[in-house]
Design a protein around this motif. Structure first.
Motif, short mmCIF file in Angstrom:
data_model
loop_
_atom_site.label_atom_id
_atom_site.label_comp_id
_atom_site.label_asym_id
_atom_site.label_seq_id
_atom_site.Cartn_x
_atom_site.Cartn_y
_atom_site.Cartn_z
N PHE A 137 0.84 -1.19 0.00
CA PHE A 137 0.00 0.00 0.00
C PHE A 137 0.87 1.25 0.00
O PHE A 137 1.72 1.43 0.88
N VAL B 100 -8.67 5.22 -4.20
CA VAL B 100 -7.63 4.20 -4.06
C VAL B 100 -7.65 3.35 -5.32
O VAL B 100 -8.71 2.82 -5.70
N ILE C 44 -5.86 0.08 -7.57
CA ILE C 44 -5.14 -1.16 -7.34
C ILE C 44 -4.64 -1.72 -8.66
O ILE C 44 -5.30 -1.60 -9.69
N CYS D 258 -1.56 -1.02 -4.06
CA CYS D 258 -2.64 -0.06 -3.89
C CYS D 258 -2.07 1.33 -3.74
O CYS D 258 -1.03 1.53 -3.10
N LEU E 185 -6.77 0.24 4.20
CA LEU E 185 -5.66 -0.29 3.41
C LEU E 185 -4.44 -0.63 4.28
O LEU E 185 -3.73 -1.60 4.01
N THR E 186 -4.18 0.18 5.32
CA THR E 186 -3.03 -0.15 6.18
C THR E 186 -3.29 -1.42 6.96
O THR E 186 -2.36 -2.18 7.27
N SER F 201 -2.92 -4.42 4.22
CA SER F 201 -1.70 -4.52 3.44
C SER F 201 -0.70 -5.49 4.06
O SER F 201 -0.75 -5.78 5.26
N ASN G 204 3.41 -1.40 4.02
CA ASN G 204 2.95 -0.04 3.83
C ASN G 204 4.13 0.82 3.38
O ASN G 204 5.21 0.77 3.97
#
Length: 1666
Positions: free
Chosen positions: A267, A312, A314, A334, A350-351, A354, A357
C-alpha cells in the motif's frame, strides 16, 4: 542569506493572500542587481507582517472561522465538480449505459489526437473499448486553440517594449488566461465516466482498463457526498494469469479470477505535499515502460485534478516465471491519491489489509497532525517503508522499518532499493490480501450489496450453482444437460447421412433414417429436464429487473467453478500432445498408440468439461427442437416450448452471443436458430443486418480482434477457445443508419481451423464445412492469418478459396479482407508490398488447384471474387507491447484495429446487407447444401426463390392490370365498331388508350425494384421483367388491333352484299374458316333487326285497317312469325337432327376412305387419362449395324426384366404436351364458333378435325424419333369431340331458345303496342326502349363479369397470387375431395384441370356471394347505364332545340353519346319511319317511363341461374381468369410430370418446381411402379436411368448430362418429408396399381413411414413448399 531565502519563499507562497493593490505594488517594484527585492518592497514587507499579526489576532477572536473556511473549501470543491460534469456531460445525473456505448457510432471511427471537451467522454470510452491505453492521453482541442488565440493577443506589443513592460504583461496574462482555460485532467475524464456509468458499463470499463494494464478503482468516494464505495462488481470478470517457480524450480502457471486471488498487497500513500511522484515510483516497480498509475508527468496531466483525491487504485504485478521478474509472486499494489491525512477511512482500511505499507513524506514538523498516524504505523508489526522526498540519505533498515531518501538521488538506485525492500518485507510477511475481503469493512458502500438487482441476480445465480455442488466437471453436461448429449449427436450424424443416401431402395432408406431421427427426437422429448435448466428458464423468463444481472453472475460463477479443472485438462492435453510428437519423431509405434489413445480420452474429457452459458442455451435449444418435432410440450417444462426462442432473442438483443453452430456436434440447429431469428424479427422488426464473419487458424487471435474492434466479450482466455460458431448483434446508431444501409452488424465468430482438440479425428471435412458456412453466411469475411508461416498460410488459403469458389458458383457474392497478424515490422512499406505480392501469388496458385476439384474455370483469384490486394489486405502489429503477462496491448495494434474497422464500414456502406428474414433462410439453405457432399449442386437459394415468387405475384398483377385495361378499351371500341362509329383501329390509338395504365404499371415496377426490401436480389431480373411487360403490352395491343380490325373487315363485307348474298357467301366461307362465325352472327342479327322493323310497318298497316281486335292481331302476328322464323333458320338444322359424334364418324370415314376400326366405340376412349402413350407410337426406321442390333436386343431384354418403360420420360412429356396444347386450342376454336348466336353446322366439327390432323402431322414430321399410329389421331379426335359434344349441343339449344322461342311472346307484345299506341312519339319512344333492352342487358352482364373478375383477383384466396399459389389451392382441393379421376386429370392434363378448377372457383364465388357482391354490382351497373341513357336523351333534346334540328339530328346525337357503352346505333332504327316525331320533350318523357319499366324487367331476372347463361363465353369471369393464368409455363418435369411453376411463359433460366413427386405417378417404373422422388433421387450416388430410350445409363445426380428436356430443369436435392404426394400414393395405392397395371413391390415398396401421414398433414405441408 538563508533567512533571506526563507523570507522570499514565504512571500512568494503568500502572494495569493495579499490585496490586489499591494500585489500590484509588489510586482511593479524594480528588480535591482544587488538583491532580489528593491528597497521599495521593505514597506510592503512591514505592512504584510502587520497584516499577518492582525489576522492571527482575529483568528483567536473568531475560533469558528476555521469551520467557515472548511465549509468554503468544501463548497468550492462542489462547484468545481459540478463545473467539471457540466463541461463533460452537460449534466452530472446523465447515465451512461453499456448498450449505448457499444453501438456503432460515427465517433467510434474517429482516431484524432485531440477532441472537443464535449467529445472527451465518448473518445475515452471508444479508445478504451479497443483496449488502446492511450485513452488516458487524449487532448482537448479547445484548450490548444484558445491558448493559441490568447497568445495572439501579444501581437499588440511592439518590439521596442522595455523589459518592465514585458515582464509585467507576461505575468498578468498568465494569471488571467490560465484561470480561464483550465485543462480537464485525463483521470477526471475516466472517473466522470465511472461515476456516470451503469453497472454493466462500469464492469466493462474496469475490465478494459485491466486489459490495458492500468490500475483499477478500488475505493471511490462519491464526488458530492464523499461516501466511499467499493466497486467489487466491476472486478468480477477480470482474470489474471502468471507463472511462478515451485520449490523444485518448475514453472507453474496460474489463472485466477482476481477477486478470489490471495496475494500480498503493498500500500502506497503520502502525507502532505511531496515533490516526488508516488504513482511514477509505483510504475517503476510494476512495469517501468508503462504508466500503470497515472502520474503528474503523463501526457495531458495538470494540477486541476477534481475527482481523484481519496480514490484508491489497485494494480497487480504478475510474474512471467523468468529470472528478470521484479517479484517472484503475484503482488497487489494499492495507491491512495491525495493527502492520506485527509482520507482517514481509506488509510485505515488499506493499512490494515496490506502486507507492506509505503509512505511518501515531506519534511514534517513534530506537531504535524500526520505524525500520530505515522507513529502508530511505526510501532505496528507490519513492515513500513518511509520515502522522504527532502532527504538525500540511502536506505536505512531498523526492525522491518525502512527509511529511504529520494532527494537528488539516482532514480534507478532508489527504485532498486525500494524493490529490494518490498521484496524482503514480503518474504518475511505471511499476510495476504483478497479483494472480496474489502467488503467486510464497515462505513463503506459495496456496489453489489447496494444495488438490489445486482444482489438478487447474485443470489439467484448462487442458488442455481448450488445444484452443481460436488459434481465431477466431466459428468455435469451428461447429468444436467441430457438433451444435447448422445441423442443430439446421433441425430446430427444421421441427418448428415440422410443427405448422402446410397443403394437402390432409396425412398425406403430415406424413410428408415427419417423414422430413426424421429425416434431420437421422441426420446429427447421424453428425457427429463434437469432442475438446473428449469431454474435457469424460470429466471430468464421472469419480468424482474435482475434478469441481466443473473445471467452475468451465472457466467461469472460458472467460470469460477470450471476454470481450474479445465486448466488442468488443457495442461494434460498439451503435455500429452508434445509427447506424441516426440514419439512420432522416434518412431516408437507401441508407445505412440497408447499416447494417442490417451490423447483422445483427454480430448473427450475436454469436450465434456467445457461448460458455459452457451451450453445452457444449447440445451434450451434442443428442448425446443424436440418439442417442435413431436409437436407437443414437455410435461416438466414450466412454460410452453414456443416461448423459449423469445428468451434467446432477448439475450441477443441484450448483447449476449448466440451459438449458431454447435461445435461439439458440428451441426447447425436450424429449427432453433430459425425460431430465435423469428422472435428477433418480432421484437425489433425485420431489420437489415450486415453480417461479418471471421475465419482463421486456432489461437490466431480472431476473437481478440473482434473483442477489441467492437467491445465484445467472445471467449479468448486459455482453455476457452471458440467451438463452432457464435453470432452477436451490434447496434448501429441512428446517425450512422442514415449513412449505412443497415441497422445492425451481426458478428460471427468461428472455431479455429485445424483445432488441436479435433486432431484425433479428421479436421479437413469439418474445416471445409465451417469455412463454407462462415463465408456463405457473411457479407464480409475476415480471413485471419497469424504469423508468417508459409505452410499454415497455404492450409487456410486453400480452404478459403474453395469456400469462395462455391459461393461464386451458386451466385452468392461475399467479399473478404485478409488480416495478417503479428507482423514484425508493420510500418515497413517495402515489406508490406512484398507480402502482398506473395499473398496474391499464393491465392492465384490455390485458385488453380481448387478450380480443378470444383470443376470451375478460374485462372486467378480475381476470377473468383472481386479483390483489391492493396486495400483488402491489412497488416497488424504484435498484439502486446512487450512480453506478457505485464505487457499492455500494443497501440499500433489498436490503430490497426481502428483502420480495419474503417475498411469494414467502407465495405458495409457499399453493401445492402440482408434482412433478418433473409439471414434465416440463408442459414437454412447453406446448411442444407453443406450437409450434402455436393454443395453447389445441392444449394437451394430460398432468398432468390422467395424474391422471385414475390416478383411473379407482382408480374401477375401488372399483367392483369394491362389485360384488364385493354378489355375495357376493347369493349368500348367493339361497341363503337358495332355502332359504326369508327372504321379503323390503329396501334397508336390503342397505345394512347392504354398509356395511363401502362405508366401506372411502369411506376409500380420502378417502385418495386427500387424500394422492396429484396431489391438487391430482384435487380438481377429487372431488365428481363421490364422487357416481358413491354412485350406483353405490345402483344395485347397487336392482338386487340387484329381482333377489332377483323370485325371491321367483316362489317365492310357485310355492307358490300345484300343480306341474302351475305348468308350464302359467308356460309361457304364458314365451312373453310371458323373465324367467319362473327360474320354469320352479324348477318343473322341484321336479318332479325330487319324483321322487327318490318313488324313495326306491318302494325301501322293493321292500324289503317282498324284491325284492332285480338283475334285479327294474333292471326296477323302468327303469319308474320312463321315467315320470319323460316327465313332466319333456313340454314340451321332442327335440334333433333344434331348428332355431333355422327358427324365425327362421317368425317373420319372420308379421311380413311371407310376403313375405320370395327371396335371404334367399343372402348370408352379418353386419351387425356391414359397412363402412357407407348401403344400409340413406333420408332422411326433407322439403319443400324450388328452392334445396333445387339444393343437393341439388350434394350428389349432390360425392358422386360428391368426398366420397363417403352417411351422415355422426355418422349412421354412431348406427346402429353402435344395432346394438351391441341385440347386447349380446339377449346378456343369452339368458343369462336359462337354457336349460341348462329347455331351449329357440320363445318364446326370439320374445322376441329382438320386442325387436329395438321398438328399431329407437324409433330411427327419434326425432330422426334417416333411416328404415331392411326389410333393416336383417331383417339385424339374422338376424345376432343366427346368433350365438345355436350358444349356444342347446349349452345345450339341456347341459340334456338334465345333467338326464337323465348322471343315469340316478346315480339307479340311489341306488335300489340304498335297497334294500340296513338301517337308516333310514344311509339317511337317505346321502340327505342325495346331496342335498348338487349344491349343494356348485354352491357350489364359484361361489365359485371369484368368487375367480378377484378374482385376475385383481389379477394379470392386461390386467384389472388401467382401460379404457385393457384397450384397450392388446386392440390388442397384435390386432397379434400379425394377424387382419383380428378387427380389423374391433374397429373396428365394439368391445363384442363386448372381450367376446371378456375371454373368451379368462379362458380362457387358467384353462388356464394351473389347477394352480397354480384347482385349489388349488377344493380349499380344497370343504374349507371340508365343514368347515362337519360343523360344522352336530355342532352340530345337540348342539342336539337338549340340547333332547330329534326328527329334525325336527335337520334344521331343520342346514339353517338351511347356508342362506347351500348351496341345501339341509327341502323337499328333504319326501317322505322319517324319523320312525324317532333315533340322531343315528350319523347324524353316516354323514354324515361318506358326505360324504367325495362330496367325493372331486366333487374327482376338477375339471379344465380340466369347469370352464367346470359354471359357470352368470351366474357365469362372463369374464361378471363383462365386466359390470364394460362399465360405461364406449362412444361412438365421429364421424370415426375410436375409442372414448372414459373408465371411467365417462355421464361429465362431453368424450369423448376417447389417440390417434386414420385416418378411412378407419371407412369415410370422398373419392373414395378417406382416410389423414387426426383429430388431424393438426384441426391443418390448410384441411382441411374436411361434417357431418351438410350442404351447408355446416366446417374440421377448427373441428370443434366442426359440433355434435351433434362438439361432444362433444375432439380435440387431435397430430403425433407414431402408429405403430400406420399399421402396420395398411400391413399390411392390400389387405384394407381389398377390404372398403370403395375404394383408397388420389391425396390418400389412403399415405406411404412409414408402411411403415417394424415390428409391434414399433407394439406398443411403445402403451405411450406408453395
Amino acid at each position: 542569506m538563508t533567512n533571506l531565502v526563507v523570507l522570499e519563499r514565504n512571500l512568494w507562497l503568500s502572494l495569493t493572500e495579499i490585496s490586489g493593490a499591494d500585489k500590484v505594488t509588489f510586482l511593479d517594484s524594480t528588480v535591482l542587481p544587488k538583491g532580489l527585492f528593491s528597497p521599495a518592497v521593505d514597506g510592503f514587507a512591514e505592512r504584510f507582517i502587520v497584516a499577518q499579526k492582525t489576522l492571527q489576532a482575529e483568528n483567536k477572536l473568531y475560533a469558528t472561522s476555521e469551520v467557515s473556511s472548511d465549509q468554503h473549501l468544501h463548497q468550492e470543491l462542489l462547484n468545481k465538480t459540478e463545473t467539471l460534469f457540466h463541461r463533460l456531460l452537460k449534466e452530472r445525473h446523465h447515465k451512461l449505459r453499456a448498450v449505448d456505448v457499444l453501438q456503432l457510432t460515427a465517433h467510434s471511427l474517429h482516431s484524432h489526437e485531440s477532441f472537443a471537451e464535449e467529445d472527451l467522454i465518448q473518445s475515452f470510452i471508444q479508445k478504451l473499448l479497443i483496449t488502446d491505453y492511450r485513452a488516458r492521453y487524449i487532448k482537448t482541442k479547445d484548450n490548444n486553440e484558445e491558448v493559441h488565440k490568447g497568445q495572439t493577443s501579444y501581437d499588440s506589443f511592439t518590439e521596442v517594449a522595455d523589459s518592465d513592460d514585458f515582464f509585467h504583461n507576461l505575468w498578468s496574462v498568465s494569471n488571467e488566461e490560465t484561470g480561464r482555460y483550465e485543462k480537464i485532467h485525463p483521470m477526471d475524464v475516466q472517473m466522470a465516466v465511472f461515476h456516470c456509468a451503469d453497472s454493466f458499463l462500469k464492469q466493462l470499463m474496469v475490465t478494459k482498463l485491466s486489459q490495458c494494464q492500468y490500475a483499477l478503482p478500488l475505493l471511490v468516494p462519491d464526488p458530492f457526498t464523499q461516501q466511499i464505495e467499493f466497486p467489487l462488481w466491476t472486478f468480477r470478470q477480470i482474470n489474471k494469469s502468471w507463472k511462478m517457480r515451485n520449490i523444485n524450480n518448475e514453472i507453474i502457471s496460474q489463472t485466477q479470477p482476481i477477486y478470489k486471488a490471495k496475494t500480498p498487497m503493498v500500500f502506497f500513500f503520502r502525507f502532505g505535499s511531496v515533490s516526488s511522484s508516488k504513482s511514477q515510483l509505483m510504475n517503476s516497480l510494476i512495469n517501468e515502460k508503462h504508466n500503470t498509475f497515472f502520474h503528474r508527468n503523463c501526457p495531458g496531466s495538470s494540477k486541476n485534478r477534481v475527482l481523484m483525491d481519496g480514490v484508491v487504485e489497485i494494480a497487480w504485478f504478475c510474474p512471467s516465471g523468468r529470472d528478470t521478474d521484479k517479484f517472484t509472486e503475484c503482488v497487489a499494489f494499492c495507491n491512495l491519491h491525495g493527502d492520506a491525512g485527509d482520507h482517514e477511512k481509506q488509510l485505515q482500511i488499506l493499512t490494515e489489509m496490506s502486507s507492506v505499507n509505503v509512505v511518501l513524506l515531506p519534511q514534517l514538523q513534530r506537531n504535524d497532525r500526520s505524525m500520530t498516524k505515522l507513529q502508530e504505523l511505526y510501532k505496528g508489526s507490519k513492515p513500513l517503508i518511509c520515502l522522504f522526498t527532502e532527504d538525500e540519505s540511502a536506505v536505512t533498515v531498523l526492525k522491518k522499518k525502512y527509511r529511504i531518501g529520494l532527494k537528488d538521488r539516482n532514480q534507478s538506485d532508489v527504485f532498486e532499493e525500494l524493490r529490494r525492500g518490498i521484496k524482503d518485507c514480503l518474504s518475511e510477511s505471511s499476510s495476504t490480501f483478497k479483494l472480496e475481503d474489502v467488503s467486510k469493512h464497515s462505513d463503506i458502500k459495496v456496489d453489489e450489496e447496494d444495488d438490489d438487482d445486482c444482489r438478487k441476480g447474485r443470489e439467484a445465480a448462487q442458488q442455481m450453482m448450488s445444484l452443481l455442488e460436488k459434481k465431477d466437471l466431466t459428468e455435469i453436461k451428461e447429468s444436467f444437460l441430457p438433451h444435447q448429449g448422445k441423442l443430439w449427436h446421433q441425430w446430427s450424424q444421421m441427418n448428415k447421412e440422410l443427405h448422402q443416401a446410397q443403394g437402390n431402395e432409396l425412398e425406403m432408406d430415406i424413410s428408415r433414417k427419417q423414422k430413426e431421427m424421429k425416434n431420437i427426437r421422441e426420446m429427447q422429448h421424453k428425457t427429463d429436464i434437469s432442475e438446473f435448466i428449469k431454474f435457469f428458464i424460470k429466471e430468464i423468463n421472469s419480468d424482474t429487473g435482475h434478469k441481466m444481472f443473473f445471467i452475468k453472475w451465472f457466467g461469472i460463477l460458472l467460470y469460477d467453478y470450471t476454470s481450474a479443472d479445465l486448466f488442468v485438462l488443457h495442461h494434460k492435453y498439451y503435455e500429452t500432445w508434445s509427447t506424441v510428437l516426440k514419439l512420432k519423431e522416434k518412431n516408437k509405434l507401441e508407445e505412440l498408440t497408447l499416447k494417442q489413445t490417451e490423447l483422445e480420452r483427454i480430448s473427450e474429457d475436454l469436450q465434456a468439461a467445457a461448460f458455459g452459458l452457451e451450453h445452457i442455451m444449447r440445451e434450451i435449444g434442443q428442448i425446443y427442437e424436440s418439442c417442435s418435432s413431436v409437436k407437443k410440450n414437455k410435461k416438466d417444462l414450466q412454460v410452453h416450448f414456443s416461448s423459449l426462442p423469445s428468451l434467446a432473442a432477448e439475450m441477443m438483443i441484450s448483447g449476449f452471443p448466440l451459438e449458431l453452430m454447435d461445435g461439439d456436434a458440428a451441426h447447425v440447429p436450424v429449427i432453433w436458430v430459425s425460431a430465435v431469428l423469428d422472435q428477433l424479427i418480432q421484437k425489433l422488426g425485420d431489420q437489415r443486418v450486415f453480417v461479418l464473419s471471421v475465419l482463421g487458424l486456432q489461437s490466431s487471435g480472431k476473437s481478440t480482434m473482434l473483442n477489441a474492434m467492437f467491445g465484445l466479450e467472445f471467449a479468448v482466455s486459455a482453455g476457452r477457445c471458440t467451438r463452432g460458431a457464435f453470432m452477436q448483434l451490434i447496434r448501429v446508431s441512428d446517425e450512422m443508419k442514415t449513412q449505412m444501409n443497415f441497422d445492425y452488424i451481426l458478428v460471427v465468430d468461428t472455431e479455429g481451423l485445424h483445432a488441436l482438440e479435433l486432431s484425433g479425428r479428421s479436421t479437413t471435412h469439418h474445416d471445409n464445412e465451417l469455412a463454407t458456412f462462415a463465408v456463405g453466411i457473411a457479407n464480409l469475411t475476415l480471413i485471419n492469418i497469424f504469423g508468417e508461416n508459409p505452410s499454415e498460410m497455404q492450409d487456410i488459403l486453400q480452404i478459403v478459396v474453395q469456400a469462395l469458389m462455391r459461393m461464386k458458383k451458386v451466385r452468392l457474392n461475399p467479399s473478404c479482407v485478409f488480416v495478417h497478424q503479428n507482423v514484425s515490422d508493420v510500418t515497413a512499406e517495402e515489406k508490406n508490398t512484398e507480402g502482398r505480392r506473395r499473398l496474391q501469388k499464393k491465392l492465384d496458385e490455390m485458385t488453380k488447384i481448387v478450380a480443378k476439384d470444383e470443376v470451375f474455370d478460374a485462372k486467378c483469384f480475381s476470377d473468383v471474387i472481386r479483390f483489391d490486394v492493396q486495400n483488402d489486405v491489412k497488416y497488424f502489429a504484435h498484439l502486446w507491447e512487450g512480453s506478457p503477462p505485464m505487457a499492455p496491448p500494443n497501440p499500433n495494434y489498436c490503430e490497426n484495429i481502428q483502420e480495419l474497422k474503417k475498411i469494414i464500414i467502407s465495405h458495409a456502406s457499399k453493401s445492402h446487407g440482408m434482412m433478418v428474414q433473409h439471414l434465416k433462410l440463408c442459414i437454412k439453405d447453406l446448411w442444407e447444401a453443406i450437409k450434402n457432399e455436393r454443395f453447389v449442386f445441392s444449394f437451394r437459394n430460398s432468398l432468390e426463390i422467395s424474391a422471385y415468387r414475390k416478383l411473379e405475384t407482382k408480374y401477375s398483377k401488372w399483367s392483369w392490370s394491362l389485360r384488364s385495361a385493354m378489355m375495357e378499351i376493347e369493349n368500348k371500341l367493339y361497341n363503337k365498331i358495332e355502332n359504326e362509329a369508327i372504321h379503323e383501329v390503329e396501334e397508336t390509338d390503342l397505345q394512347n388508350e392504354l398509356r395511363k395504365t401502362s405508366e401506372e404499371v411502369e411506376k409500380s415496377m420502378s417502385e418495386f425494384f427500387e424500394k422492396d426490401k429484396d431489391k438487391d436480389i430482384l435487380i438481377q431480373w429487372k431488365t428481363s421483367f421490364e422487357n416481358k411487360i413491354k412485350e406483353l403490352q405490345e402483344n395485347i395491343v397487336k392482338e386487340t388491333k387484329m381482333k377489332l380490325n377483323g370485325i371491321l373487315d367483316t362489317q365492310r363485307t357485310h355492307h358490300e352484299n345484300t343480306p341474302h348474298e351475305n348468308i350464302k357467301v359467308l356460309v361457304l366461307k364458314h365451312k373453310d374458316n371458323a373465324n367467319n362465325a362473327e360474320t354469320l352472327k352479324k348477318t343473322t342479327e341484321a336479318k332479325r333487326t330487319d324483321h322487327e322493323n318490318t313488324l313495326y310497318e306491318k302494325s301501322k298497316e293493321l292500324l289503317k285497317l282498324k284491325a284492332n281486335d285480338e283475334e285479327t292481331l294474333r292471326k296477323e302476328f302468327d303469319l308474320f312469325w312463321a315467315q320470319t322464323v323460316d327465313e332466319i333458320t333456313s340454314d340451321t338444322p332442327p335440334i333433333n337432327d344434331i348428332d355431333i359424334m355422327r358427324d365425327v364418324i362421317e368425317i373420319l370415314s372420308d379421311i380413311y376412305e371407310g376403313h375405320l376400326p370395327a371396335d371404334l366405340f367399343k372402348e370408352d376412349i379418353d386419351i387425356f387419362t391414359v397412363p402412357g402413350f407407348s401403344k400409340y407410337v413406333f420408332k422411326k426406321s433407322s439403319k443400324r449395324g450388328f452392334k445396333g442390333w445387339v444393343m437393341g436386343a439388350w434394350r428389349r431384354f432390360i425392358k422386360i426384366f428391368g426398366f420397363a418403360k417403352t417411351l422415355s420420360p422426355e418422349k412421354e412429356a412431348q406427346i402429353r404436351s402435344l395432346v394438351s396444347d391441341v385440347d386447349q386450342h380446339t377449346d378456343k376454336m369452339i368458343q369462336s364458333f359462337n354457336i349460341s348466336k348462329i347455331g351449329y353446322n357440320i363445318s364446326c366439327t370439320r374445322n376441329l378435325i382438320d386442325y387436329i390432323n395438321k398438328r399431329v402431322t407437324e409433330h411427327q414430321e419434326g425432330q422426334v424419333k417416333y411416328e404415331f399410329k392411326d389410333e393416336f389421331f383417331i383417339d385424339l379426335v374422338l376424345s376432343i369431340c366427346k368433350k365438345a359434344n355436350k358444349k356444342l349441343t347446349n349452345q345450339h339449344i341456347i341459340f334456338k331458345e334465345t333467338t326464337f322461342s323465348q322471343k315469340r311472346e316478346e315480339y307479340y307484345s311489341i306488335f300489340q303496342t304498335y297497334c294500340h299506341v296513338a301517337t308516333s312519339v310514344a311509339i317511337f319512344g317505346e321502340i327505342i326502349c325495346q331496342k335498348l333492352k338487349e344491349p343494356i342487358e348485354q352491357s350489364v352482364y359484361k361489365k359485371t363479369a369484368r368487375d367480378l373478375t377484378e374482385e376475385m383477383r383481389t379477394n379470392c384466396e386461390s386467384l389472388n397470387g401467382n401460379r404457385s399459389n393457384l397450384e397450392k389451392h388446386i392440390l388442397k382441393t384435390l386432397a379434400e375431395e379425394e377424387d382419383f379421376d380428378k387427380y389423374i386429370n391433374y397429373i396428365h392434363n394439368p391445363r384442363d384441370h386448372f381450367k376446371s378448377f378456375i371454373r368451379d372457383e368462379v362458380s362457387r364465388y358467384i353462388n356464394g356471394k351473389f347477394s352480397l357482391s354480384v347482385l349489388p354490382k349488377m344493380k349499380e351497373n344497370i343504374k349507371l347505364l340508365q343514368q347515362k341513357i337519360m343523360k344522352a336523351a336530355h342532352e340530345s333534346t337540348e342539342h336539337v332545340q338549340v340547333n332547330s334540328g329534326d328527329v334525325g339530328l336527335w337520334l344521331k346525337s343520342f346514339t353517338q353519346q351511347l356508342s362506347d357503352a351500348l351496341i345501339f346505333s341509327e341502323k337499328d332504327l333504319s326501317g322505322v319511319k319517324h319523320d312525324d316525331v317532333e315533340d322531343f320533350n315528350l319523347l324524353e318523357d316516354v323514354i324515361r317511363q318506358e326505360l324504367s319499366a325495362i330496367i325493372s324487367d331486366i333487374s327482376s331476372r338477375f339471379n344465380t341461374n340466369t347469370f352464367p347463361v346470359k354471359l357470352e363465353n368470351n366474357f365469362r369471369p372463369d374464361e378471363l381468369l383462365t386466359d390470364h393464368f394460362s399465360q405461364c409455363c406449362w412444361v412438365q418435369c421429364p421424370f415426375c410430370g410436375a409442372i414448372c411453376t414459373n408465371t411467365i411463359e417462355n421464361h429465362d433460366g431453368d424450369h423448376s418446381v417447389p417440390f417434386h413427386r414420385s416418378i411412378g405417378l407419371n407412369g415410370i417404373y422398373t419392373s414395378n411402379l417406382s416410389t423414387n422422388i426426383c429430388s431424393s433421387a438426384v441426391a443418390s450416388n448410384n441411382l441411374c436411368f436411361y434417357p431418351n430410350d438410350s442404351d447408355d445409363k446416366v446417374l440421377w445426380r448427373d441428370y443434366r448430362r442426359a440433355g434435351g428436356a433434362f438439361a432444362d430443369w433444375s432439380i435440387t436435392p431435397d430430403l425433407s418429408e414431402l408429405p403430400y404426394w406420399k399421402w396420395f400414393v398411400c391413399r390411392f395405392q390400389k387405384d394407381l396399381e389398377k390404372y398403370y397395371k403395375k404394383t408397388f413391390e420389391g425396390y418400389a415398396e412403399i415405406p411404412d413411414e409414408w402411411r403415417q401421414y394424415s390428409k391434414q398433414e399433407a394439406i398443411e405441408s403445402l403451405n411450406k413448399y408453395l
